[in-house]
Design a protein around this motif. Structure first.
Motif, PDB file in Angstrom:
ATOM      1  N   THR A  90       6.965  -1.230  -8.042  1.00 57.05           N
ATOM      2  CA  THR A  90       6.605  -1.089  -6.636  1.00 57.05           C
ATOM      3  C   THR A  90       5.138  -1.427  -6.429  1.00 57.05           C
ATOM      4  O   THR A  90       4.348  -1.395  -7.374  1.00 57.05           O
ATOM      5  N   GLU A 150       2.974   0.437  -5.071  1.00 59.18           N
ATOM      6  CA  GLU A 150       2.202   1.625  -5.410  1.00 59.18           C
ATOM      7  C   GLU A 150       1.912   1.681  -6.908  1.00 59.18           C
ATOM      8  O   GLU A 150       0.782   1.974  -7.329  1.00 59.18           O
ATOM      9  N   LEU A 195      -0.654  -2.846   0.452  1.00 54.71           N
ATOM     10  CA  LEU A 195      -0.375  -1.476   0.890  1.00 54.71           C
ATOM     11  C   LEU A 195      -1.075  -1.130   2.199  1.00 54.71           C
ATOM     12  O   LEU A 195      -0.639  -0.230   2.927  1.00 54.71           O
ATOM     13  N   HIS A 196      -2.145  -1.839   2.520  1.00 49.11           N
ATOM     14  CA  HIS A 196      -2.843  -1.601   3.782  1.00 49.11           C
ATOM     15  C   HIS A 196      -2.066  -2.202   4.952  1.00 49.11           C
ATOM     16  O   HIS A 196      -2.118  -1.684   6.074  1.00 49.11           O
ATOM     17  N   TYR A 251       3.665  -0.740   4.946  1.00 49.06           N
ATOM     18  CA  TYR A 251       3.163   0.451   4.257  1.00 49.06           C
ATOM     19  C   TYR A 251       2.102   1.193   5.078  1.00 49.06           C
ATOM     20  O   TYR A 251       2.185   2.411   5.264  1.00 49.06           O
ATOM     21  N   TRP A 300      -1.107   1.997   4.547  1.00 50.31           N
ATOM     22  CA  TRP A 300      -1.993   2.992   3.935  1.00 50.31           C
ATOM     23  C   TRP A 300      -3.377   2.903   4.564  1.00 50.31           C
ATOM     24  O   TRP A 300      -3.903   1.806   4.825  1.00 50.31           O
TER      25      TRP A 300
END
Length: 345
Positions: free
Chosen positions: A190, A192, A312-313, A317, A319
């Motif tokens: 993933t 992450e 991820l930002h 997502y 984040w």
């Protein structure tokens, strides 16, 4: 106000230098330096466990991004100490870097039975101050011990050594980069997990590079100051100006100061306490190649980490910079520069 550890270390070093300055006989100086060193070792041994427990408690119960600065250590060092308290990692050969912080630090600390004393950060800083002071005295004493041996060995001249090898550093860097890229290319995971592994790779490479850089410069300076070797920077994988800067650091000179001419370097090195490294001609090419390989992997890991940060930002997502900074163990400003490279910070 946090302790100025740089000033603390300089004070400890100056005290040792003053204590030994008037002793001219090398045997007497060696005995005095050994006594200071042994006293410092004893102090460090007495403080070690309590320091670790307090720092771990502070990191688990009262963590802030810059907390490590209160204790005069790097973030990864604080993490090592803390994870050892939580999981008993010290002395294990099967791990190269501590695991990620637990999702709930307080819960993990309580489960492991880590105490949470009142004013734990202040108490940890107090004992860290004593620890760093003793460590600086030990290091200063060890430097004097080395200088005494070197003065006898060199007798004012240069040691004859064979010409050190000159590795193909471009090949070293490319192979190291390819190796890390291949490792990550094989991962099916993933975003992450990709971020976690890349962040750990960056931290690990930074730690290894910092240690290797000290070894590389010590071997390089030995050859440049004390031996017949020439063109040493070729074997170190740096430019002539890079070697000059390393010599300036070793001699305590500013960037714009001239390094003494070659005939004066042995005396200048001894006066500045530049250590003599045994087998430097053999050691330099090996350590320099290791350093360049690790540095290449560090830069590659940063590229992988930054790409994962951007993934991820973004959607889906989403984040936040704070979450990402916590995940990679860095300041939020670094995350902002990754996700918004065109903005000024």
């Amino acid at each position: 106000m946090s302790t100025d550890y740089g000033q603390l270390r300089r004070k400890a070093q100056d005290e040792v230098n003053t204590e030994l300055a008037d002793i001219e006989d090398p045997f007497e100086k060696r005995a005095a330096a050994e006594e200071i060193r042994d006293q410092a070792y004893m102090e460090l041994s007495m403080l070690k466990q309590e320091r670790q427990q307090l720092i771990a408690s502070a990191a688990l119960y009262e963590y802030t991004p810059q907390l490590h600065e209160r204790f005069g250590i790097q973030r990864h060092q604080m993490k090592r100490l803390t994870m050892d308290v939580l999981y008993g990692l010290e002395g294990r050969e099967s791990w190269h870097y501590p695991p990620m912080w637990p999702a709930d630090r307080v819960a993990a600390a309580r489960e492991a039975g880590v105490a949470h004393p009142d004013n734990v950060v202040g108490k940890a800083e107090e004992i860290a101050t004593r620890y760093e002071y003793a460590e600086a005295r030990r290091d200063a004493a060890v430097a004097h011990l080395g200088a005494a041996r070197e003065a006898v060995r060199l007798a004012g001249g240069r040691v004859k050594v064979p010409a050190p090898e000159r590795p193909d550093f471009e090949d070293v860097r490319q192979r190291a980069r390819d190796q890390l890229l291949e490792q990550f290319a094989k991962l099916v995971t993933t975003p992450e997990k990709q971020l976690q592994l890349a962040a750990e790779a960056v931290d690990r490479a930074e730690e290894e590079a910092a240690e290797l850089l000290v070894e590389r410069d010590a071997a390089m300076n030995t050859l440049a100051f004390y031996t017949t070797a020439r063109g040493v920077y070729f074997s170190a994988g740096i430019s002539r100006s890079g070697m000059t800067r390393a010599q300036q650091r070793a001699l305590g000179l500013p960037r714009d100061a001239a390094v003494p001419p070659r005939p004066e370097l042995p005396a200048a090195g001894r006066a500045a306490g530049v250590k003599f490294v045994e087998d430097a001609a053999e050691k330099l090419p090996k350590v320099a190649a290791e350093y360049e390989a690790v540095e290449a992997q560090r830069l590659t890991a940063i590229e992988i980490r930054d790409a994962a940060v951007r993934v991820l930002h973004a959607a889906p997502y989403g984040w936040t910079p704070t979450q990402l900074a916590e995940a990679i163990g860095r300041d939020r400003k670094i995350v902002n520069r990754i996700v918004n490279p065109d903005e000024m910070y």
